[in-house]
Design a protein around this motif. Structure first.
Motif, PDB file in Angstrom:
ATOM      1  N   CYS A   1      25.043 -12.904 -29.711  1.00 40.55           N
ATOM      2  CA  CYS A   1      25.260 -13.026 -31.155  1.00 40.55           C
ATOM      3  C   CYS A   1      26.374 -12.056 -31.596  1.00 40.55           C
ATOM      4  O   CYS A   1      26.705 -11.104 -30.892  1.00 40.55           O
ATOM      5  CB  CYS A   1      23.970 -12.756 -31.909  1.00 40.55           C
ATOM      6  SG  CYS A   1      23.512 -11.025 -31.996  1.00 40.55           S
TER       7      CYS A   1
ATOM      8  N   ASN B   1      21.345  -7.451 -25.750  1.00 43.67           N
ATOM      9  CA  ASN B   1      20.796  -8.667 -26.360  1.00 43.67           C
ATOM     10  C   ASN B   1      19.861  -8.281 -27.495  1.00 43.67           C
ATOM     11  O   ASN B   1      19.580  -7.089 -27.703  1.00 43.67           O
ATOM     12  CB  ASN B   1      20.060  -9.509 -25.313  1.00 43.67           C
ATOM     13  CG  ASN B   1      18.835  -8.795 -24.772  1.00 43.67           C
ATOM     14  OD1 ASN B   1      17.783  -8.786 -25.393  1.00 43.67           O
ATOM     15  ND2 ASN B   1      18.988  -8.154 -23.616  1.00 43.67           N
ATOM     16  N   CYS B   2      19.382  -9.263 -28.236  1.00 37.90           N
ATOM     17  CA  CYS B   2      18.444  -8.997 -29.330  1.00 37.90           C
ATOM     18  C   CYS B   2      17.606 -10.254 -29.567  1.00 37.90           C
ATOM     19  O   CYS B   2      17.674 -11.192 -28.780  1.00 37.90           O
ATOM     20  CB  CYS B   2      19.201  -8.582 -30.593  1.00 37.90           C
ATOM     21  SG  CYS B   2      20.093  -9.915 -31.411  1.00 37.90           S
TER      22      CYS B   2
ATOM     23  N   CYS C   1      19.648 -13.462 -29.506  1.00 35.03           N
ATOM     24  CA  CYS C   1      20.484 -13.853 -28.369  1.00 35.03           C
ATOM     25  C   CYS C   1      19.961 -13.273 -27.060  1.00 35.03           C
ATOM     26  O   CYS C   1      19.110 -12.398 -27.062  1.00 35.03           O
ATOM     27  CB  CYS C   1      21.924 -13.377 -28.610  1.00 35.03           C
ATOM     28  SG  CYS C   1      22.178 -11.602 -28.404  1.00 35.03           S
TER      29      CYS C   1
ATOM     30  N   ARG D   1      16.325  -5.545 -35.459  1.00 38.36           N
ATOM     31  CA  ARG D   1      16.802  -6.805 -34.887  1.00 38.36           C
ATOM     32  C   ARG D   1      16.253  -7.008 -33.472  1.00 38.36           C
ATOM     33  O   ARG D   1      16.326  -8.110 -32.924  1.00 38.36           O
ATOM     34  CB  ARG D   1      18.327  -6.768 -34.854  1.00 38.36           C
ATOM     35  CG  ARG D   1      18.989  -8.115 -34.859  1.00 38.36           C
ATOM     36  CD  ARG D   1      20.493  -7.959 -34.983  1.00 38.36           C
ATOM     37  NE  ARG D   1      21.123  -7.788 -33.687  1.00 38.36           N
ATOM     38  CZ  ARG D   1      21.785  -6.707 -33.298  1.00 38.36           C
ATOM     39  NH1 ARG D   1      21.923  -5.675 -34.105  1.00 38.36           N
ATOM     40  NH2 ARG D   1      22.330  -6.649 -32.110  1.00 38.36           N
TER      41      ARG D   1
HETATM   42 ZN   LIG Z   1      22.124 -10.331 -30.315  1.00 38.62          ZN
END
Ligand SMILES: [Zn+2]
Ligand SMILES: [Zn+2]
Ligand SMILES: [Zn+2]
Length: 763
Positions: free
Chosen positions: A114, A135-136, A139, A177
């Motif tokens: 993302c 990542n989060c 994504c 997030r």
């Molecule tokens: Zn992300």
């Protein structure tokens, strides 16, 4: 104070669609807190339910933002609101799935990096600066790292990485997030990059590994790169030498390679993109998208020899982004395999199988649990059409209009195999397995079937398979212990798959055009118009068949198909000596093939529309042989040139209720053009127009007899945009015409149709 409480209203909002496992609840939480609302959000069997309390204006703002600003991977199909008695709790909470007894949350598909994560990776002040595994919840890897359900970190290949306090804090904070982002990691606690030589020896570690790999790529070195769903082979896409070397080592003569770029700007420099193509390239699914290459692209011609198109893909992991930025050029990113084998996913496997191809290996210690190739898509009739449905889409369910009564496993076709599991109102197509002609692929197929069954907790009660007795998927189906087995005719399955995607119950006029599929009369079908309803079909029309001398051999040696079409069209006396194609074919070979055909030895009759593309393509392009299946038909499509070229004639005839399009006049007219010196591009354009005329005429003739039912266009031939758009243009004023979208028109989509037919027959 009392009057304030009276101003508070309550609202229940139910959201349907892809909203689980994509960071939707934490995002709802943050939105609610920003709008000053109290309440709760929870997963439920159909999606997510929100109960929110606050002043009316805040609730309305919340509702609007909910629809407009959802996280990139979320797909809102329906949002329903209703009033609730105002009984506000003191704050807003996320109710855990376990606590509310909701069904196990299924494993989501992998999601492209993302923008926020990318910003962190590029920010020198961020603790994830240059970290390739950032990542989060919006994504990162999902399906490819899942070992088991429920989808939680201990059940993924991240299990061995203990979170550092910072990552743990993010993971546990509902406002963050990274709240419950299972693969969350950072340079202190997460996976590490390594660069090895072909013997497995260490070359560099961590950030250095990336820098050295990028510098080597820029020098023309071939690097195996461990990605999300498997290993890629990467090289400089602008270097003819590097790409040629990769082709030689991979034993892949002419099949196009995909090219990866960092973002849309990079893609625009290489190809002419429409808005739908840009949206498709930039989608979270990140498929390879087939687009027209710019003449000034600077890409090596060897990337896609003789092909005006190129398959582009945007970087979808931070590792890709960093590698592309450091290398400073577009990179070939093709599946890490020898031709036809499945993509390598395990480290030892990759080292062993790719040792003769790659000079260096850019690897890491986050294991790939589930192999998942890149998906492939293109735009047809201004809409995205998925041609190969795998990473990014798997295991997202296709929603069924009518639920299946018993769980079904459909085993798919032989080429471009995918399988399908269906339960209730959902059908899951498995990842692309490939051609089941080799043992590796068959093993991969069985493994993937068992795995997805386990992930979804499905025990099939009905098994569907293709009628072809020699398909490996058929043998697998017959060896399964379940009692109920349903053989489904190939083109019936194609039509049913399009119906399933569009929620059509039938009757439907299904035009199923492809290369070949096992018929019910011992011949190979593939130019079929079927009336499909109630789990059954009626064959209304087909094409005049050709005799395929040597059967499968003819599919590679396409001159044999051309010979069959010529002998048929010219009553055994075609002007071979004047056709350039036959300069390249020894006369004795022609004689042998004619003998085979005359005796009917190993020479089935084939009705496939694709065979006419092969035949005319061989003649027009002077191509006696294909180096991969469908190559000549594809190239014949790509050379088609000119809009108002006119078209070739044909005749419809009818025998015992079956309409047959006689294409001999078309073949004769094309030969006349070629002998008269008309350019191949023009002949191809006229051929395409002629075939679209044939398709439309068959549909109109059938509709006159049985009714103007909705029409679906399905089968591998409808990956051909020119043909699909031509047929659509001719019919759309009078018919409801549907093309494929998220389910491939080719054999990669057939399993969905098999499942639905089996359900109707045996459910
Ligand atoms: Zn992300
Ligand atoms: Zn950490
Ligand atoms: Zn097919």
């Amino acid at each position: 104070m009392a009057s304030k409480v009276l101003d508070v209203e309550g609202r229940r909002i139910q959201v349907r669609g892809t909203v689980q496992g994509v960071g939707f609840r934490p995002w709802v939480y943050r939105l609610a807190v920003e709008e000053g609302l109290s309440g709760r959000v929870r997963n439920d069997p159909q999606g997510v339910t929100i109960e929110a309390f606050g002043p009316r204006e805040a609730l309305e703002a919340f509702g609007k933002r909910l629809r407009a600003e959802a996280p990139p991977a979320a797909r809102l199909v329906e949002v329903r609101e209703e009033d609730l008695p105002a009984e506000p709790p003191i704050d807003f909470t996320i109710v855990s799935s376990a606590a509310d007894g909701a069904r196990q949350v299924s494993i989501p598909p992998d999601l492209a990096t993302c923008p926020e994560c990318l910003r962190e990776v590029r920010d020198a002040g961020d603790r994830r600066h240059l970290y390739p595994f950032t990542n989060c919840t919006h994504c990162g890897p999902r399906y490819t790292i899942a070992r088991d359900v429920p989808y939680d970190r201990p059940a993924t290949t991240m299990a061995g990485f203990a979170m550092c306090p910072d990552c743990g804090g993010e993971y546990g904070d509902p406002a963050d997030r990274r709240f419950h982002a299972q693969p969350v990691a950072c340079p202190d606690c997460g996976p590490r990059l390594r660069l090895r030589d072909a013997a497995g020896g260490p070359v560099a570690d961590g950030g250095d590994a990336l820098v050295v790999a990028a510098a080597e790529l820029a020098q023309g070195t071939i690097v195996a790169v461990k990605g999300l769903g498997g290993y890629h082979l990467a090289c400089d896409a602008t270097s003819p030498e590097a790409v040629r070397r990769l082709r030689e080592r991979k034993k892949r003569d002419e099949k196009p390679f995909a090219v990866m770029v960092g973002g849309l700007d990079g893609a625009r420099a290489l190809a002419d993109l429409g808005t739908t193509e840009e949206r498709l390239l930039d989608s979270v699914e990140r498929p390879i998208v087939l687009v027209p290459r710019r003449p000034s692209s600077g890409l090596a011609a060897e990337v896609a020899p003789g092909n005006p198109q190129v398959g582009l893909i945007l970087a979808y992991t931070p590792l890709h982004h960093l590698l592309l930025e450091a290398a400073g050029r577009p990179l070939v990113m093709t599946s890490g395999n020898l031709s036809e084998e499945p993509m390598a996913a395990k480290d030892e496997e990759a080292l062993a199988r790719l040792a003769g191809i790659a000079d260096l290996f850019l690897v890491h210690d986050r294991e790939i649990e589930n192999r998942c190739d890149d998906s492939v898509a293109r735009v047809i009739a201004a809409r995205p059409t998925v041609l190969r449905r795998s990473r990014g889409y798997v295991p997202r369910a296709v929603r069924l209009r009518r639920p299946v009564r018993r769980p079904v496993l459909a085993c798919g076709a032989n080429l471009k195999n995918t399988f399908c599991l269906a339960r209730g109102d959902e059908a899951w197509l498995g990842p692309h397995v490939g051609d089941l002609d080799n043992l590796e692929a068959t093993r991969a197929f069985e493994e993937q079937v068992e795995r997805l069954q386990r992930f979804l907790g499905i025990r099939p009660e009905v098994i569907a398979y293709d009628r072809h007795p020699d398909y490996a998927s058929t043998r697998y189906a017959l060896a399964r212990p379940e009692a109920v087995k349903v053989a489904v005719q190939h083109h019936h399955a194609h039509v049913a798959s399009a119906m399933g995607e569009h929620g059509l119950e039938g009757p439907v006029l299904g035009l199923a055009w492809d290369g070949t599929g096992y018929g019910t009369d011992g011949t190979a079908w593939g130019g079929e118009l079927l009336l499909v309803r109630d789990g059954g079909f009626e064959r209304l029309a087909t094409l005049r068949p050709l005799r395929l001398a040597g059967s499968d051999e003819a599919i590679r040696q396409v001159w044999r198909i051309a010979l069959a079409a010529l002998d048929d069209a010219f009553d055994g006396a075609p002007p071979l000596d004047r056709l350039r194609l036959f300069d390249a074919v020894p006369a004795r070979h022609v004689a042998v093939v004619r003998q085979l055909a005359a005796k009917g030895l190993c020479s089935p009759l084939a009705h496939g529309a694709g065979r006419y593309f092969d035949a005319l393509g061989a003649l027009g392009l002077v191509r006696p042989r294909a180096t991969y299946e469908g190559q000549v038909a594809l190239e014949w499509n790509l050379v088609a040139d000119g809009e108002d070229a006119g078209s070739y004639p044909f005749v419809l005839e009818e025998e015992e209720g079956l309409v047959r399009a006689d294409l001999r006049p078309l073949v004769r007219a094309a030969v006349e053009d070629l002998l008269g010196g008309v350019a191949a591009g023009r002949v191809s354009a006229r051929f395409h127009e002629g075939m679209a005329d044939v398709a439309a005429a068959l549909v109109r003739r059938a509709a006159a007899g049985c009714g103007r039912w909705p029409v679906v266009l399905t089968g591998g031939c409808f990956q051909n945009a020119r043909l699909a758009e031509g047929v659509l243009r001719r019919l759309e004023r009078d018919f409801d015409v549907r093309l494929h979208g998220e389910v491939p028109p080719g054999d990669g989509g057939i399993a969905l149709g098999q499942a639905l037919v089996a359900e109707a027959v045996a459910g």
